[in-house]
Design a protein around this motif. Structure first.
Motif, PDB file in Angstrom:
ATOM      1  N   LEU A   1       4.613   2.529   7.484  1.00 26.68           N
ATOM      2  CA  LEU A   1       3.235   2.852   7.123  1.00 26.68           C
ATOM      3  C   LEU A   1       2.869   4.247   7.614  1.00 26.68           C
ATOM      4  O   LEU A   1       2.227   5.021   6.899  1.00 26.68           O
ATOM      5  CB  LEU A   1       2.278   1.814   7.713  1.00 26.68           C
ATOM      6  N   GLY A   2       3.288   4.577   8.826  1.00 25.84           N
ATOM      7  CA  GLY A   2       3.025   5.914   9.347  1.00 25.84           C
ATOM      8  C   GLY A   2       3.663   6.991   8.490  1.00 25.84           C
ATOM      9  O   GLY A   2       3.059   8.032   8.223  1.00 25.84           O
ATOM     10  N   THR A   3       4.878   6.739   8.031  1.00 26.49           N
ATOM     11  CA  THR A   3       5.574   7.692   7.162  1.00 26.49           C
ATOM     12  C   THR A   3       4.823   7.885   5.848  1.00 26.49           C
ATOM     13  O   THR A   3       4.615   9.016   5.386  1.00 26.49           O
ATOM     14  CB  THR A   3       7.003   7.198   6.867  1.00 26.49           C
ATOM     15  N   LEU A   4       4.392   6.784   5.250  1.00 26.34           N
ATOM     16  CA  LEU A   4       3.703   6.860   3.958  1.00 26.34           C
ATOM     17  C   LEU A   4       2.321   7.499   4.085  1.00 26.34           C
ATOM     18  O   LEU A   4       1.858   8.180   3.161  1.00 26.34           O
ATOM     19  CB  LEU A   4       3.585   5.460   3.353  1.00 26.34           C
ATOM     20  N   LEU A   5       1.668   7.295   5.226  1.00 26.91           N
ATOM     21  CA  LEU A   5       0.341   7.878   5.415  1.00 26.91           C
ATOM     22  C   LEU A   5       0.381   9.398   5.509  1.00 26.91           C
ATOM     23  O   LEU A   5      -0.640  10.063   5.337  1.00 26.91           O
ATOM     24  CB  LEU A   5      -0.321   7.298   6.671  1.00 26.91           C
ATOM     25  N   LEU A   6       1.553   9.943   5.779  1.00 30.00           N
ATOM     26  CA  LEU A   6       1.696  11.398   5.780  1.00 30.00           C
ATOM     27  C   LEU A   6       1.684  11.954   4.359  1.00 30.00           C
ATOM     28  O   LEU A   6       1.487  13.151   4.153  1.00 30.00           O
ATOM     29  CB  LEU A   6       3.004  11.805   6.474  1.00 30.00           C
ATOM     30  N   GLU A   7       1.881  11.065   3.373  1.00 32.10           N
ATOM     31  CA  GLU A   7       2.002  11.504   1.983  1.00 32.10           C
ATOM     32  C   GLU A   7       0.847  11.056   1.097  1.00 32.10           C
ATOM     33  O   GLU A   7       0.557  11.696   0.087  1.00 32.10           O
ATOM     34  CB  GLU A   7       3.312  10.959   1.391  1.00 32.10           C
ATOM     35  N   LYS A   8       0.191   9.946   1.452  1.00 31.22           N
ATOM     36  CA  LYS A   8      -0.864   9.406   0.584  1.00 31.22           C
ATOM     37  C   LYS A   8      -1.871   8.614   1.398  1.00 31.22           C
ATOM     38  O   LYS A   8      -1.652   8.347   2.585  1.00 31.22           O
ATOM     39  CB  LYS A   8      -0.249   8.528  -0.502  1.00 31.22           C
ATOM     40  N   SER A   9      -2.969   8.225   0.750  1.00 30.87           N
ATOM     41  CA  SER A   9      -4.009   7.473   1.442  1.00 30.87           C
ATOM     42  C   SER A   9      -3.603   6.012   1.583  1.00 30.87           C
ATOM     43  O   SER A   9      -2.710   5.518   0.882  1.00 30.87           O
ATOM     44  CB  SER A   9      -5.326   7.561   0.669  1.00 30.87           C
ATOM     45  N   LEU A  10      -4.286   5.307   2.466  1.00 37.96           N
ATOM     46  CA  LEU A  10      -3.989   3.896   2.707  1.00 37.96           C
ATOM     47  C   LEU A  10      -4.141   3.080   1.429  1.00 37.96           C
ATOM     48  O   LEU A  10      -3.326   2.192   1.143  1.00 37.96           O
ATOM     49  CB  LEU A  10      -4.933   3.361   3.792  1.00 37.96           C
ATOM     50  N   GLU A  11      -5.165   3.380   0.643  1.00 39.56           N
ATOM     51  CA  GLU A  11      -5.435   2.627  -0.582  1.00 39.56           C
ATOM     52  C   GLU A  11      -4.339   2.790  -1.631  1.00 39.56           C
ATOM     53  O   GLU A  11      -4.186   1.944  -2.520  1.00 39.56           O
ATOM     54  CB  GLU A  11      -6.774   3.056  -1.185  1.00 39.56           C
ATOM     55  N   GLN A  12      -3.566   3.857  -1.543  1.00 39.30           N
ATOM     56  CA  GLN A  12      -2.517   4.125  -2.531  1.00 39.30           C
ATOM     57  C   GLN A  12      -1.178   3.492  -2.173  1.00 39.30           C
ATOM     58  O   GLN A  12      -0.238   3.537  -2.959  1.00 39.30           O
ATOM     59  CB  GLN A  12      -2.326   5.640  -2.679  1.00 39.30           C
ATOM     60  N   ILE A  13      -1.081   2.897  -0.996  1.00 38.77           N
ATOM     61  CA  ILE A  13       0.189   2.338  -0.533  1.00 38.77           C
ATOM     62  C   ILE A  13       0.293   0.871  -0.938  1.00 38.77           C
ATOM     63  O   ILE A  13      -0.560   0.054  -0.595  1.00 38.77           O
ATOM     64  CB  ILE A  13       0.313   2.475   0.996  1.00 38.77           C
ATOM     65  N   SER A  14       1.346   0.538  -1.669  1.00 37.06           N
ATOM     66  CA  SER A  14       1.556  -0.842  -2.100  1.00 37.06           C
ATOM     67  C   SER A  14       2.491  -1.560  -1.131  1.00 37.06           C
ATOM     68  O   SER A  14       3.240  -0.929  -0.372  1.00 37.06           O
ATOM     69  CB  SER A  14       2.160  -0.872  -3.504  1.00 37.06           C
ATOM     70  N   ILE A  15       2.455  -2.885  -1.179  1.00 39.11           N
ATOM     71  CA  ILE A  15       3.344  -3.677  -0.330  1.00 39.11           C
ATOM     72  C   ILE A  15       4.805  -3.423  -0.701  1.00 39.11           C
ATOM     73  O   ILE A  15       5.667  -3.292   0.174  1.00 39.11           O
ATOM     74  CB  ILE A  15       3.006  -5.173  -0.453  1.00 39.11           C
ATOM     75  N   SER A  16       5.082  -3.327  -1.996  1.00 43.25           N
ATOM     76  CA  SER A  16       6.460  -3.079  -2.437  1.00 43.25           C
ATOM     77  C   SER A  16       6.978  -1.755  -1.902  1.00 43.25           C
ATOM     78  O   SER A  16       8.120  -1.660  -1.418  1.00 43.25           O
ATOM     79  CB  SER A  16       6.521  -3.080  -3.970  1.00 43.25           C
ATOM     80  N   GLU A  17       6.148  -0.732  -1.986  1.00 46.94           N
ATOM     81  CA  GLU A  17       6.542   0.590  -1.500  1.00 46.94           C
ATOM     82  C   GLU A  17       6.751   0.568   0.009  1.00 46.94           C
ATOM     83  O   GLU A  17       7.718   1.136   0.531  1.00 46.94           O
ATOM     84  CB  GLU A  17       5.451   1.598  -1.871  1.00 46.94           C
TER      85      GLU A  17
END
Length: 204
Positions: free
Chosen positions: A30-46
Motif C-alpha cells: 500500500l505504501g508503494t502504491l500510494l507513492l503513485e496514486k491516491s487511496l481511492e484509485q487502489i484496487s484490492i487486486s492491484e
C-alpha cells in the motif's frame, strides 16, 4: 531505511508470525502504491499483486483497502501519541517568549515529528492532507490544541487567555506547512536540520 521496516515496525508483536508477515506485505504494498496514486484509485487486486498475495488472503484480514489504511492510521496515531507523551512536560507552551525559551525540548519534539514523517513518508500525502479529509491529522491537531490551551490558561493572566487559540493555530499551521514543503521537496534535509530551522522560525 528498509521500506518494510519503515511501514511495519509498529505492528502488533503478539500476533501469529505468518499473519504478521502477511499484514506487513500488504502495508508495504500500500505504501508503494500510494507513492503513485491516491487511496481511492487502489484496487484490492492491484494491492495483492504488488504484495504477492491472493485476494482470499487479503479478505482474511480486511474487507477493503480503506479498512487496511484505517488500521495503519490507528497505528500511526498510537506511534505519534507515544512521541508526544515523551515530550509533553518538556515543551514550552509559549515558544515565542524569549524570557524562558525551551529550545532543547522544542527542538527534540520537532525532530521526533520530522523523523516520524520520514519514517512514514509513503503515507505523508494523506497524513498531511487538509484536516477535513485526514482523520489522523485532525486527531493530532485537536490533541495538541487541548494540551496547549490547558497549559496556556495555567500560565497566562485573564486578558491574554483568549490569544492562546489563535497562537496555537498560528504555530501548528506553520509546522504543518513546513512538513508539506519538506515532503514535496524530497525530504533532502535531515530531521535534525528541519527541527533546527523550525525552532529558528518559532523563536525569531
Amino acid at each position: 531505511m528498509d521500506r518494510q521496516e519503515d511501514l511495519t515496525h509498529i505492528a502488533d508483536t503478539s500476533i501469529d508470525p505468518r499473519t504478521k508477515r502477511t499484514k506487513a506485505s500488504l502495508r508495504e504494498a500500500l505504501g508503494t502504491l500510494l507513492l503513485e496514486k491516491s487511496l481511492e484509485q487502489i484496487s484490492i487486486s492491484e494491492l495483492c499483486k504488488v504484495a504477492g498475495l491472493n485476494r482470499s488472503t487479503f479478505y482474511l484480514h480486511y474487507s477493503n483497502v480503506a479498512e487496511l489504511f484505517g488500521q495503519i492510521e490507528d497505528d500511526l496515531l498510537a506511534d505519534f501519541r507515544s512521541t508526544l507523551l515523551r515530550y509533553e512536560r518538556q515543551v514550552s507552551p509559549r515558544p515565542y517568549r524569549r524570557e524562558q525559551p525551551n529550545y532543547t525540548a522544542s527542538k527534540g519534539l520537532l525532530q521526533e515529528t520530522y523523523t516520524f514523517m520520514l519514517r512514514y513518508r509513503a503515507f505523508a500525502p494523506i497524513i498531511l492532507a487538509d484536516r477535513s479529509g485526514s482523520r489522523l491529522l485532525t486527531i493530532l491537531f485537536n490533541l495538541g490544541e487541548e494540551a496547549f490551551l490547558a497549559e496556556w490558561r495555567s500560565l497566562e493572566t485573564e486578558p491574554f487567555q483568549h490569544e492562546g487559540y489563535y497562537f496555537y493555530n498560528y504555530i501548528a499551521s506553520g509546522i504543518i506547512g513546513l512538513l508539506k514543503a519538506w515532503h514535496s521537496g524530497g525530504m533532502n534535509e535531515s530531521p535534525a536540520e528541519m527541527a533546527e530551522l523550525t525552532v529558528k522560525f518559532m523563536y525569531c
